[in-house]
Design an enzyme around this catalytic site. Structure first.
Site, PDB file in Angstrom:
ATOM      1  N   TYR A   3      -7.015 -12.716  15.735  1.00  0.00           N
ATOM      2  CA  TYR A   3      -5.751 -12.866  15.021  1.00  0.00           C
ATOM      3  C   TYR A   3      -5.395 -14.342  14.904  1.00  0.00           C
ATOM      4  CZ  TYR A   3      -0.874 -12.791  13.733  1.00  0.00           C
ATOM      5  OH  TYR A   3       0.314 -13.036  13.083  1.00  0.00           O
TER       6      TYR A   3
ATOM      7  N   ASN B 137       2.527 -12.598   1.852  1.00  0.00           N
ATOM      8  CA  ASN B 137       3.028 -12.144   3.144  1.00  0.00           C
ATOM      9  C   ASN B 137       2.152 -11.090   3.827  1.00  0.00           C
ATOM     10  OD1 ASN B 137       5.179 -11.304   5.203  1.00  0.00           O
ATOM     11  ND2 ASN B 137       5.024  -9.457   3.939  1.00  0.00           N
TER      12      ASN B 137
ATOM     13  N   LYS C  35      -4.967 -16.796  11.454  1.00  0.00           N
ATOM     14  CA  LYS C  35      -3.793 -17.588  11.121  1.00  0.00           C
ATOM     15  C   LYS C  35      -4.102 -19.085  11.117  1.00  0.00           C
ATOM     16  CE  LYS C  35      -0.901 -14.362  10.133  1.00  0.00           C
ATOM     17  NZ  LYS C  35      -0.380 -14.234   8.758  1.00  0.00           N
TER      18      LYS C  35
ATOM     19  N   ARG D 149       0.816  -1.220   0.000  1.00  0.00           N
ATOM     20  CA  ARG D 149       0.000   0.000   0.000  1.00  0.00           C
ATOM     21  C   ARG D 149       0.843   1.261   0.000  1.00  0.00           C
ATOM     22  NH1 ARG D 149      -2.118   0.912   4.550  1.00  0.00           N
ATOM     23  NH2 ARG D 149      -0.982  -0.697   5.711  1.00  0.00           N
TER      24      ARG D 149
ATOM     25  N   PRO E 158       6.200 -18.335  11.782  1.00  0.00           N
ATOM     26  CA  PRO E 158       7.133 -17.820  12.788  1.00  0.00           C
ATOM     27  C   PRO E 158       6.482 -17.570  14.148  1.00  0.00           C
ATOM     28  CG  PRO E 158       7.014 -16.427  10.798  1.00  0.00           C
ATOM     29  CD  PRO E 158       5.820 -17.319  10.811  1.00  0.00           C
TER      30      PRO E 158
END
Length: 254
Positions: A153, A87, A157, A35, A183
């Site tokens: 969150y 990503n 994931k 962005r 990670p």
């Protein structure tokens, strides 16, 4: 090592920028998506200085029309992508469920799930026609566990993990590999964004430990995509040595 056309989302900072620079050192052709134009163009300049052909495409992955337009532009300019590093993502807030901000939920769901889907499908459309390709989705230790304040969150994931498995099952017959990198604690802009610019609170997340770096994740991505064509690494889970689970952390190592 053959040169690849690599698409990277969220390439203006953090894992995305580090991956772009890692790929540039090897001379791959890069399509960088993000962005923030100024930050993205700076990363692109650094990649070009390393000898990589690099183009930038400004988009918000939450916007399906922008994704469609800019991925088409990338394809027409650079050719079929060999790799998509999916990503772009974020966390917002760490509040108790009943005190959480629903707008934070919307942004995380729209970015981490819908944005990943939009970009994944755009890349897969070209890869299926070519009979080759590799999609690398950036997951998280939060996709394996749940911790207090992380309800949505963590849910996003967990969704990335399920989507990654589903992509692999649907696309493997076309010679397309699908991988995930998951990670644990890694120090980037992540916590600054999560806590809406509160630097002190962000730094406290990593207090007393040596966290992962963006470069550590970029190395994992490079390892995954450079495997021979007959090898597909499904998932890499990595944490700092001081972290055993999302909440079990040894803060006495630094």
């Amino acid at each position: 090592m053959s040169k690849k056309i690599v698409w990277i989302t969220g390439a203006s900072a953090g894992f995305g920028a580090a991956t772009a620079l890692r790929m540039a050192k090897e001379g791959h052709t890069l399509a960088l998506f993000a962005r923030r134009r100024e930050k993205l163009e700076l990363v692109a300049q650094q990649c070009e200085a390393l000898g990589s052909k690099t183009e930038v495409f400004i988009l918000d992955v939450r916007n399906a029309d922008e994704v469609s337009k800019q991925t088409k532009n990338a394809f027409e300019s650079l050719g079929t992508p060999d790799v998509l590093v999916n990503n772009a993502g974020l966390a917002l807030g760490l509040d108790r469920f009943d005190q959480a901000n629903p707008e934070h939920w919307n942004q995380m769901i729209d970015t981490n799930i819908k944005g990943l889907l939009y970009m994944g499908k755009a890349a897969a459309d070209y890869m299926v026609k070519a009979g080759r390709g590799h999609i690398v989705n950036i997951g998280s230790l939060a996709g394996k566990e749940v911790y207090p304040g992380g309800h949505v969150y963590c849910a996003t994931k967990h969704a990335v993990e399920a989507i990654t498995k589903g992509m692999r099952q649907d696309l493997f017959k076309f010679g397309i590999r699908v991988s995930q990198i998951s990670p644990g604690l890694a120090e980037t802009e992540f916590s600054i964004v999560r806590f809406e610019g509160n630097i002190d609170r962000a730094k406290a997340v990593y207090h007393g430990i040596q966290p992962l770096t963006a470069e550590d994740i970029a190395e994992c991505i490079a390892f995954v995509i450079h495997q021979p064509p007959h090898v597909c690494i499904h998932d890499i889970v990595l944490t700092p040595t001081a972290q055993a689970t999302s909440t079990l952390i040894n803060r006495s190592q630094v």
